[in-house]
Scaffold this motif. Structure first.
Motif, mmCIF file in Angstrom:
data_model
loop_
_atom_site.group_PDB
_atom_site.id
_atom_site.type_symbol
_atom_site.label_atom_id
_atom_site.label_comp_id
_atom_site.label_asym_id
_atom_site.label_seq_id
_atom_site.Cartn_x
_atom_site.Cartn_y
_atom_site.Cartn_z
ATOM 1 N N THR A 58 -26.617 -23.724 -22.577
ATOM 2 C CA THR A 58 -25.298 -23.331 -22.061
ATOM 3 C C THR A 58 -24.453 -22.729 -23.179
ATOM 4 O O THR A 58 -23.227 -22.898 -23.193
ATOM 5 N N LYS A 59 -25.077 -22.013 -24.083
ATOM 6 C CA LYS A 59 -24.359 -21.497 -25.258
ATOM 7 C C LYS A 59 -23.344 -20.420 -24.898
ATOM 8 O O LYS A 59 -22.487 -20.075 -25.720
ATOM 9 N N ASP A 60 -23.413 -19.874 -23.682
ATOM 10 C CA ASP A 60 -22.431 -18.870 -23.273
ATOM 11 C C ASP A 60 -21.218 -19.497 -22.598
ATOM 12 O O ASP A 60 -20.342 -18.789 -22.107
ATOM 13 N N TRP A 61 -21.151 -20.838 -22.563
ATOM 14 C CA TRP A 61 -19.981 -21.518 -22.004
ATOM 15 C C TRP A 61 -18.894 -21.616 -23.064
ATOM 16 O O TRP A 61 -19.180 -21.718 -24.254
ATOM 17 N N GLY A 62 -17.647 -21.607 -22.630
ATOM 18 C CA GLY A 62 -16.543 -21.732 -23.567
ATOM 19 C C GLY A 62 -15.236 -21.909 -22.831
ATOM 20 O O GLY A 62 -15.215 -22.184 -21.632
ATOM 21 N N LEU A 63 -14.129 -21.752 -23.530
ATOM 22 C CA LEU A 63 -12.800 -21.903 -22.959
ATOM 23 C C LEU A 63 -12.152 -20.530 -22.788
ATOM 24 O O LEU A 63 -12.252 -19.679 -23.659
ATOM 25 N N ILE A 64 -11.510 -20.344 -21.650
ATOM 26 C CA ILE A 64 -10.807 -19.094 -21.363
ATOM 27 C C ILE A 64 -9.335 -19.419 -21.149
ATOM 28 O O ILE A 64 -9.008 -20.311 -20.359
ATOM 29 N N PHE A 65 -8.468 -18.694 -21.826
ATOM 30 C CA PHE A 65 -7.035 -18.924 -21.703
ATOM 31 C C PHE A 65 -6.354 -17.720 -21.053
ATOM 32 O O PHE A 65 -6.759 -16.578 -21.262
ATOM 33 N N TRP A 66 -5.331 -18.002 -20.263
ATOM 34 C CA TRP A 66 -4.582 -16.974 -19.548
ATOM 35 C C TRP A 66 -3.547 -16.343 -20.458
ATOM 36 O O TRP A 66 -3.006 -16.985 -21.339
ATOM 37 N N ARG A 67 -3.278 -15.043 -20.242
ATOM 38 C CA ARG A 67 -2.164 -14.376 -20.889
ATOM 39 C C ARG A 67 -1.585 -13.377 -19.889
ATOM 40 O O ARG A 67 -2.289 -12.921 -18.975
ATOM 41 N N PRO A 68 -0.293 -13.018 -20.021
ATOM 42 C CA PRO A 68 0.344 -12.132 -19.036
ATOM 43 C C PRO A 68 -0.334 -10.779 -18.894
ATOM 44 O O PRO A 68 -0.407 -10.221 -17.800
ATOM 45 N N ALA A 69 -0.852 -10.234 -20.007
ATOM 46 C CA ALA A 69 -1.493 -8.916 -19.964
ATOM 47 C C ALA A 69 -2.618 -8.887 -20.990
ATOM 48 O O ALA A 69 -2.537 -9.558 -22.024
ATOM 49 N N PRO A 70 -3.672 -8.122 -20.728
ATOM 50 C CA PRO A 70 -4.779 -8.053 -21.700
ATOM 51 C C PRO A 70 -4.380 -7.329 -22.974
ATOM 52 O O PRO A 70 -3.422 -6.544 -22.994
ATOM 53 N N ILE A 71 -5.115 -7.591 -24.034
ATOM 54 C CA ILE A 71 -4.918 -6.898 -25.300
ATOM 55 C C ILE A 71 -5.981 -5.808 -25.389
ATOM 56 O O ILE A 71 -7.182 -6.096 -25.500
ATOM 57 N N ASP A 72 -5.553 -4.584 -25.319
ATOM 58 C CA ASP A 72 -6.491 -3.460 -25.233
ATOM 59 C C ASP A 72 -7.345 -3.304 -26.483
ATOM 60 O O ASP A 72 -8.438 -2.720 -26.421
ATOM 61 N N THR A 73 -6.861 -3.794 -27.619
ATOM 62 C CA THR A 73 -7.624 -3.632 -28.858
ATOM 63 C C THR A 73 -8.781 -4.621 -28.962
ATOM 64 O O THR A 73 -9.651 -4.457 -29.812
ATOM 65 N N PHE A 74 -8.802 -5.623 -28.097
ATOM 66 C CA PHE A 74 -9.905 -6.577 -28.118
ATOM 67 C C PHE A 74 -11.106 -5.995 -27.383
ATOM 68 O O PHE A 74 -10.938 -5.246 -26.407
ATOM 69 N N PRO A 75 -12.333 -6.320 -27.817
ATOM 70 C CA PRO A 75 -13.515 -5.841 -27.087
ATOM 71 C C PRO A 75 -13.594 -6.481 -25.705
ATOM 72 O O PRO A 75 -13.139 -7.606 -25.502
ATOM 73 N N VAL A 76 -14.169 -5.784 -24.765
ATOM 74 C CA VAL A 76 -14.320 -6.288 -23.404
ATOM 75 C C VAL A 76 -15.409 -7.356 -23.390
ATOM 76 O O VAL A 76 -16.525 -7.130 -23.869
ATOM 77 N N ASP A 78 -18.172 -10.095 -21.727
ATOM 78 C CA ASP A 78 -19.151 -10.090 -20.639
ATOM 79 C C ASP A 78 -19.332 -11.485 -20.051
ATOM 80 O O ASP A 78 -20.375 -11.812 -19.517
ATOM 81 N N PHE A 79 -18.274 -12.313 -20.160
ATOM 82 C CA PHE A 79 -18.363 -13.693 -19.706
ATOM 83 C C PHE A 79 -18.313 -13.758 -18.182
ATOM 84 O O PHE A 79 -17.840 -12.843 -17.513
ATOM 85 N N ILE A 80 -18.809 -14.865 -17.663
ATOM 86 C CA ILE A 80 -18.774 -15.142 -16.225
ATOM 87 C C ILE A 80 -17.966 -16.418 -16.021
ATOM 88 O O ILE A 80 -18.246 -17.448 -16.637
ATOM 89 N N VAL A 81 -16.974 -16.360 -15.163
ATOM 90 C CA VAL A 81 -16.147 -17.536 -14.891
ATOM 91 C C VAL A 81 -16.920 -18.503 -14.005
ATOM 92 O O VAL A 81 -17.443 -18.115 -12.958
ATOM 93 N N LEU A 82 -17.037 -19.756 -14.438
ATOM 94 C CA LEU A 82 -17.769 -20.750 -13.658
ATOM 95 C C LEU A 82 -17.001 -21.106 -12.395
ATOM 96 O O LEU A 82 -15.778 -21.253 -12.418
ATOM 97 N N VAL A 83 -17.721 -21.250 -11.305
ATOM 98 C CA VAL A 83 -17.115 -21.580 -10.026
ATOM 99 C C VAL A 83 -17.157 -23.092 -9.840
ATOM 100 O O VAL A 83 -18.169 -23.741 -10.117
ATOM 101 N N SER A 84 -16.057 -23.666 -9.363
ATOM 102 C CA SER A 84 -15.984 -25.106 -9.163
ATOM 103 C C SER A 84 -16.938 -25.549 -8.058
ATOM 104 O O SER A 84 -17.234 -24.789 -7.124
ATOM 105 N N ASP A 85 -17.418 -26.779 -8.161
ATOM 106 C CA ASP A 85 -18.287 -27.366 -7.145
ATOM 107 C C ASP A 85 -17.475 -27.601 -5.873
ATOM 108 O O ASP A 85 -16.493 -28.362 -5.878
ATOM 109 N N THR A 86 -17.847 -26.951 -4.794
ATOM 110 C CA THR A 86 -17.076 -27.049 -3.545
ATOM 111 C C THR A 86 -17.158 -28.429 -2.908
ATOM 112 O O THR A 86 -16.337 -28.757 -2.048
#
Length: 214
Positions: A58-76, A78-86
Motif C-alpha cells: 500500500t505504498k501509494d497510500w497517504g494523506l490528502i489535504f484540502w485547499r481553496p484552489a490548486p497550486i499550478d506550479t505543483f506537478p499533477v 496520479d493518486f486515487i482517492v480511496l472510497v469509504s466502505d459502504t
C-alpha cells in the motif's frame, strides 16, 4: 536477528517514521511492536515483517489535504482517492474544511500484561489528520466508560494545544472544537458538569474536561 535476516530496531525505526509522517493506519501496530523492542522474539519479528509487507503493498497510500484552489506550479498527482466502505456508518465530517474536529476511542483492558486500556485519537483539519495518537493509558480503568472518559480527556488536551497553535498562525477557530466520542456514558459524564455516582472512583484531575467543555 540472524534467523530473521534483519535488525528489529532498525526496521521498527523505519515504520515509526512512516507512521509519524503519513500512515496513521499503522499506529496501533507500531506502538504495540515498540513495546517489545528490548527483547523481541520470533512472533514480533514475524509481525514486523508482515507490517513491512503491508506497507509495501500500500505504498501509494497517504494523506490528502484540502485547499481553496490548486497550486499550478505543483506537478499533477496520479493518486486515487480511496472510497469509504459502504457497509460502515457514515463518517462524521467537520462543519467546514477549516474547522478542527477530533475523533477519539478507547479499547478497554487491551494490554494483557497490565490490563491497561489503549487510547486512539485523531484530529482533522482541511480534510486530513494533522495530529494522531495510539497509546497505552497511564492508569488501569475498571470499566469501558472510564477508559473512554480518560481517552476523551487526553484528546481534549490536544484540542486545546492545537487551538492555541492555530491562533498563533492566525487561523483562530471561531467556535468550539467538536470531539466525537462513541460511548454515551462518557458523553453524559462530560456534559453533566459534575461527577456522577458511577464515576466517583475516577481521579478528579480528569474532570477538568467538564470545565473545558463549558
Amino acid at each position: 536477528e540472524d534467523n530473521a535476516g534483519f535488525s528489529y530496531s532498525s526496521i521498527l525505526g523505519c515504520v515509526i517514521y512512516v507512521y509519524v509522517v503519513a500512515r496513521i493506519d499503522i499506529g496501533f501496530a507500531v506502538t504495540l511492536l515498540a513495546r517489545f523492542s528490548d527483547h523481541p522474539v520470533k512472533i514480533h519479528f514475524d509481525s514486523l515483517r508482515r507490517l513491512a509487507r503491508y506497507l509495501r503493498m500500500t505504498k501509494d497510500w497517504g494523506l490528502i489535504f484540502w485547499r481553496p484552489a490548486p497550486i499550478d506550479t505543483f506537478p499533477v498527482g496520479d493518486f486515487i482517492v480511496l472510497v469509504s466502505d459502504t457497509s460502515l456508518p457514515d463518517f462524521p465530517q467537520p462543519q467546514s474544511p477549516t474547522s478542527l474536529a477530533g475523533y477519539v476511542d478507547a479499547a478497554h483492558a487491551t494490554d494483557l500484561s497490565t490490563r491497561r486500556s489503549i487510547t486512539g485519537l485523531a484530529f482533522m483539519l482541511c480534510g486530513g489528520p494533522i495530529a494522531y495518537k495510539s497509546k497505552v493509558q497511564s492508569t488501569v480503568s475498571t470499566s469501558s466508560t472510564e477508559a473512554e472518559f480518560i481517552a476523551a480527556v487526553q484528546a481534549a488536551k490536544i484540542a486545546k494545544y492545537l487551538r492555541s497553535i492555530l491562533l498563533e498562525l492566525d487561523y483562530e477557530q471561531p467556535g468550539p472544537t467538536i470531539l466525537y466520542e462513541d460511548n454515551q456514558a462518557a458523553i453524559l459524564m462530560i456534559n453533566s458538569s459534575r461527577p456522577t455516582p458511577r464515576s466517583r472512583h475516577i481521579d478528579i484531575q480528569h474532570f477538568a474536561i467538564q470545565e473545558w467543555k463549558a
